[in-house]
Design a protein around this motif. Structure first.
Motif, PDB file in Angstrom:
ATOM      1  N   MET A   1       1.959   1.338  33.836  1.00 40.71           N
ATOM      2  CA  MET A   1       2.009  -0.031  34.301  1.00 40.71           C
ATOM      3  C   MET A   1       0.614  -0.620  34.314  1.00 40.71           C
ATOM      4  O   MET A   1      -0.367   0.106  34.431  1.00 40.71           O
ATOM      5  CB  MET A   1       2.649  -0.098  35.684  1.00 40.71           C
ATOM      6  N   LEU A   2       0.550  -1.926  34.155  1.00 40.00           N
ATOM      7  CA  LEU A   2      -0.722  -2.625  34.214  1.00 40.00           C
ATOM      8  C   LEU A   2      -0.890  -3.229  35.604  1.00 40.00           C
ATOM      9  O   LEU A   2       0.079  -3.669  36.213  1.00 40.00           O
ATOM     10  CB  LEU A   2      -0.765  -3.746  33.175  1.00 40.00           C
ATOM     11  N   SER A   8     -11.044   0.526  45.359  1.00 38.47           N
ATOM     12  CA  SER A   8     -10.437   1.826  45.707  1.00 38.47           C
ATOM     13  C   SER A   8     -10.186   2.695  44.482  1.00 38.47           C
ATOM     14  O   SER A   8      -9.891   3.888  44.615  1.00 38.47           O
ATOM     15  CB  SER A   8      -9.128   1.600  46.476  1.00 38.47           C
ATOM     16  N   ASP A   9     -10.339   2.156  43.286  1.00 41.58           N
ATOM     17  CA  ASP A   9     -10.179   2.913  42.035  1.00 41.58           C
ATOM     18  C   ASP A   9     -11.458   3.651  41.638  1.00 41.58           C
ATOM     19  O   ASP A   9     -11.487   4.315  40.591  1.00 41.58           O
ATOM     20  CB  ASP A   9      -9.814   1.972  40.878  1.00 41.58           C
ATOM     21  N   ILE A  57      -8.221  -4.932  32.976  1.00 40.59           N
ATOM     22  CA  ILE A  57      -7.072  -4.636  33.830  1.00 40.59           C
ATOM     23  C   ILE A  57      -6.844  -3.133  33.797  1.00 40.59           C
ATOM     24  O   ILE A  57      -7.219  -2.465  32.837  1.00 40.59           O
ATOM     25  CB  ILE A  57      -5.804  -5.412  33.397  1.00 40.59           C
ATOM     26  N   GLY A  58      -6.242  -2.628  34.844  1.00 41.03           N
ATOM     27  CA  GLY A  58      -6.028  -1.199  34.948  1.00 41.03           C
ATOM     28  C   GLY A  58      -4.733  -0.745  34.294  1.00 41.03           C
ATOM     29  O   GLY A  58      -3.745  -1.470  34.272  1.00 41.03           O
ATOM     30  N   ALA A  65       0.862   4.323  41.089  1.00 39.53           N
ATOM     31  CA  ALA A  65      -0.128   3.284  40.786  1.00 39.53           C
ATOM     32  C   ALA A  65      -1.557   3.812  40.674  1.00 39.53           C
ATOM     33  O   ALA A  65      -2.512   3.047  40.703  1.00 39.53           O
ATOM     34  CB  ALA A  65      -0.057   2.133  41.788  1.00 39.53           C
ATOM     35  N   ALA A  66      -1.717   5.140  40.521  1.00 40.43           N
ATOM     36  CA  ALA A  66      -3.050   5.720  40.359  1.00 40.43           C
ATOM     37  C   ALA A  66      -3.641   5.302  39.013  1.00 40.43           C
ATOM     38  O   ALA A  66      -2.964   5.340  37.985  1.00 40.43           O
ATOM     39  CB  ALA A  66      -2.977   7.243  40.454  1.00 40.43           C
TER      40      ALA A  66
END
Length: 174
Positions: A1-2, A8-9, A57-58, A65-66
């Motif tokens: 997922m994006l 916090s990452d 974006i992650g 969600a890590a």
């Protein structure tokens, strides 16, 4: 997922961004924790898809969600073309996750911008990335020699126009 990046990452972000093998073909270099934390904070709040400005974006695991990677997006100043780049930690490669994430990002670009095409640029030695771009239906439009990290580098430029993305995840390699 994006998802959006966040301070916090930091640990996950720094783990893959300090992996020398992973960064071998990337346009970024590892940075100290304070700089990375500020980058994550800024990217988490930055306007996405603003013409002329890179945004990140992650890529996250769906289950928790890590953070496992990120995607860079640069919408041209005239908003007609978007350049996409991607990084996925090595432990998450080979499962089709990067293919799915990049396909989702391209779909988002076409949904939320007037861009008529998306381009991806990959070092010719980065076979996993070139294969990913090809799996998405991107066509190689140019091969060029550039200077990267002070040395000559040959790279392929791929492009896809504004139409549905084809995703073949039958043989994932990234």
């Amino acid at each position: 997922m994006l998802r959006r990046l966040a301070p916090s990452d930091l640990a996950a972000f720094q783990a893959y961004r300090h992996d020398a093998e992973l960064g071998r073909y990337q346009g970024w270099a590892p940075v100290p924790d304070d700089d990375a934390r500020e980058f994550l904070r800024h990217m988490g709040a930055a306007e996405l898809l603003r013409p002329g400005t890179w945004c990140q974006i992650g890529i996250a695991q769906a289950v928790d969600a890590a953070l496992i990677g990120d995607i860079g997006l640069l919408l041209s100043s005239d908003a007609t073309t978007l350049e996409i780049g991607f990084t996925l930690r090595r432990e998450s490669q080979g499962q089709g996750l990067a293919t799915l994430a990049v396909a989702e990002a391209i779909a988002m670009v076409f949904e939320h911008t007037p861009a008529q095409r998306v381009i991806g640029i990959a070092d010719v030695r980065n076979l996993a990335s070139t294969r990913l771009l090809e799996r998405l239906g991107m066509a190689k439009i140019e091969t060029r020699t550039v200077i990267s990290a002070g040395e000559p580098c040959t790279e392929h430029v791929y492009a896809i126009g504004r139409h549905p993305i084809h995703t073949d995840t039958s043989s994932p390699s990234s």
